[in-house]
Design an enzyme around this catalytic site. Sequence first.
Site, PDB file in Angstrom:
ATOM      1  N   HIS A   1      48.409  40.296  45.306  1.00  0.00           N
ATOM      2  CA  HIS A   1      46.966  40.108  45.283  1.00  0.00           C
ATOM      3  C   HIS A   1      46.863  38.886  44.997  1.00  0.00           C
ATOM      4  O   HIS A   1      47.477  38.034  44.987  1.00  0.00           O
ATOM      5  CB  HIS A   1      46.372  41.062  43.836  1.00  0.00           C
ATOM      6  CG  HIS A   1      45.065  41.262  43.816  1.00  0.00           C
ATOM      7  ND1 HIS A   1      43.881  41.537  44.808  1.00  0.00           N
ATOM      8  CD2 HIS A   1      44.077  41.024  42.745  1.00  0.00           C
ATOM      9  CE1 HIS A   1      43.071  41.756  44.385  1.00  0.00           C
ATOM     10  NE2 HIS A   1      42.769  41.342  43.163  1.00  0.00           N
TER      11      HIS A   1
ATOM     12  N   HIS B   1      38.864  52.444  43.563  1.00  0.00           N
ATOM     13  CA  HIS B   1      38.546  50.928  43.798  1.00  0.00           C
ATOM     14  C   HIS B   1      37.653  50.773  45.173  1.00  0.00           C
ATOM     15  O   HIS B   1      37.929  49.945  45.842  1.00  0.00           O
ATOM     16  CB  HIS B   1      39.614  50.065  43.719  1.00  0.00           C
ATOM     17  CG  HIS B   1      39.585  48.574  43.490  1.00  0.00           C
ATOM     18  ND1 HIS B   1      39.448  47.703  44.307  1.00  0.00           N
ATOM     19  CD2 HIS B   1      39.194  48.027  42.273  1.00  0.00           C
ATOM     20  CE1 HIS B   1      39.044  46.582  43.839  1.00  0.00           C
ATOM     21  NE2 HIS B   1      38.929  46.574  42.600  1.00  0.00           N
TER      22      HIS B   1
ATOM     23  N   HIS C   1      45.258  43.035  35.977  1.00  0.00           N
ATOM     24  CA  HIS C   1      45.061  41.825  36.428  1.00  0.00           C
ATOM     25  C   HIS C   1      43.669  41.306  35.876  1.00  0.00           C
ATOM     26  O   HIS C   1      42.909  41.869  35.138  1.00  0.00           O
ATOM     27  CB  HIS C   1      45.149  41.477  37.901  1.00  0.00           C
ATOM     28  CG  HIS C   1      43.974  41.869  38.494  1.00  0.00           C
ATOM     29  ND1 HIS C   1      43.772  43.321  38.375  1.00  0.00           N
ATOM     30  CD2 HIS C   1      43.060  41.552  39.357  1.00  0.00           C
ATOM     31  CE1 HIS C   1      42.430  43.624  39.384  1.00  0.00           C
ATOM     32  NE2 HIS C   1      42.516  42.399  40.134  1.00  0.00           N
TER      33      HIS C   1
ATOM     34  N   ASP D   1      36.239  42.581  37.013  1.00  0.00           N
ATOM     35  CA  ASP D   1      35.980  43.982  37.089  1.00  0.00           C
ATOM     36  C   ASP D   1      36.994  44.757  36.546  1.00  0.00           C
ATOM     37  O   ASP D   1      36.841  45.904  36.394  1.00  0.00           O
ATOM     38  CB  ASP D   1      35.656  44.376  38.612  1.00  0.00           C
ATOM     39  CG  ASP D   1      36.878  43.970  39.520  1.00  0.00           C
ATOM     40  OD1 ASP D   1      37.547  42.740  39.425  1.00  0.00           O
ATOM     41  OD2 ASP D   1      36.863  44.632  40.513  1.00  0.00           O
ATOM     42  N   HIS D   2      38.303  44.174  36.027  1.00  0.00           N
ATOM     43  CA  HIS D   2      39.263  44.908  35.480  1.00  0.00           C
ATOM     44  C   HIS D   2      39.384  44.726  33.861  1.00  0.00           C
ATOM     45  O   HIS D   2      40.156  45.567  33.217  1.00  0.00           O
ATOM     46  CB  HIS D   2      40.586  44.834  36.089  1.00  0.00           C
ATOM     47  CG  HIS D   2      40.344  45.138  37.510  1.00  0.00           C
ATOM     48  ND1 HIS D   2      40.960  46.448  37.935  1.00  0.00           N
ATOM     49  CD2 HIS D   2      39.962  44.780  38.396  1.00  0.00           C
ATOM     50  CE1 HIS D   2      40.826  46.609  38.949  1.00  0.00           C
ATOM     51  NE2 HIS D   2      40.049  45.525  39.809  1.00  0.00           N
TER      52      HIS D   2
ATOM     53  N   ASP E   1      44.746  46.069  41.769  1.00  0.00           N
ATOM     54  CA  ASP E   1      44.550  45.628  42.990  1.00  0.00           C
ATOM     55  C   ASP E   1      45.636  45.222  43.948  1.00  0.00           C
ATOM     56  O   ASP E   1      46.360  44.343  43.562  1.00  0.00           O
ATOM     57  CB  ASP E   1      43.253  44.772  43.024  1.00  0.00           C
ATOM     58  CG  ASP E   1      42.054  44.917  42.356  1.00  0.00           C
ATOM     59  OD1 ASP E   1      41.970  46.023  41.850  1.00  0.00           O
ATOM     60  OD2 ASP E   1      41.147  44.246  42.297  1.00  0.00           O
TER      61      ASP E   1
ATOM     62  N   HIS F   1      41.182  39.631  37.117  1.00  0.00           N
ATOM     63  CA  HIS F   1      39.705  39.750  37.765  1.00  0.00           C
ATOM     64  C   HIS F   1      38.815  40.463  36.847  1.00  0.00           C
ATOM     65  O   HIS F   1      39.215  41.316  36.296  1.00  0.00           O
ATOM     66  CB  HIS F   1      39.654  40.361  38.976  1.00  0.00           C
ATOM     67  CG  HIS F   1      40.349  39.363  39.931  1.00  0.00           C
ATOM     68  ND1 HIS F   1      41.167  39.876  41.308  1.00  0.00           N
ATOM     69  CD2 HIS F   1      40.203  37.989  40.119  1.00  0.00           C
ATOM     70  CE1 HIS F   1      41.146  38.859  42.067  1.00  0.00           C
ATOM     71  NE2 HIS F   1      40.992  37.386  41.153  1.00  0.00           N
TER      72      HIS F   1
END
Length: 304
Positions: A142, A268, A62, A66-67, A210, A64
Amino acid sequence: VSWELTILGTSSATPAWERFMTAQVLRTTTQTFLIDCGEGTQYQFRNYKIKTGKLGHILISHLHGDHFYGLMGLISSFQLQGRKEPLHIHAPAGLAEILTVHFRCTQFFPDFPLQFHAIDQANGQVIYDDPQLTVMAFPLRHRVPCFGFRFQEKATLRKLVPEMLPPSFPFHLMHLLKQGEDVVFEDRVYEARRVTLPPRPPKSYVFCTDTAFFEPVIDFAKGADLLYHEATFMEEHAERAFYTAHSTAKQAATIAQRAEVGQLLLGHFSIRYQHLNGLLQEARNVFPASFLAKEGEKWQIGAD
Ligand SMILES: [Zn+2]
């Protein structure tokens, strides 16, 4: 025949406690996959001596940061290293837009073929297929569109027992026996179940981050050898997990138990926890074969 998973990052949101942002490398017999590409992924490649020559597919769960914030740096380094092999990126559609703007504004265009594949199906979608395995993307719950991935080895072949066959036995008939078919050779019937041993079970790995606790995951994770499931919070922060669309360790373990997976790998982790034993205990109370993901650790998937 082995499948090997290397964990490169287990932190959520920001780096902390020597934990990196989400990234994993799955090496199979035919293909190497990078799953998520958080900031710092290329440092982890160096730290753990990950070879990128056979890395053909990057899967982004996805959008976001941090990914996927490690992606630009990684693509740029591939270029500097003289990469020629094609690179396939599978991600929610918005990433194509981000890459296009990035390439245009920086006037940097990779010389190697870079192919983008949008993941946008509401229900399971096969995003990779070769003679040995398939990869399916499936939806998670999410705050933005987010996908889990199931890596599934195809049916494996039965094993020949050489003593049961004459030396002149033709190769193409051996292949039929391995597929479970009975064959005739020189007026004699050879039954597959008598001259071969059963095949080993096909391997499977499921990646799931997530997500809030989301029951449809149970079907997609069914019977997997190994399930990686996010466990951002402990039970005392269950309400926060709910509002941020994340899971607790106990919820991850509940999914693992109901999906009857072999082992559960938790990851995570919220930066509020320096030590993770509490999380592990909460998971093990529900599903004993639970483990903490850790940077640099390798997991062998399934039996060989
Ligand atoms: Zn997220």
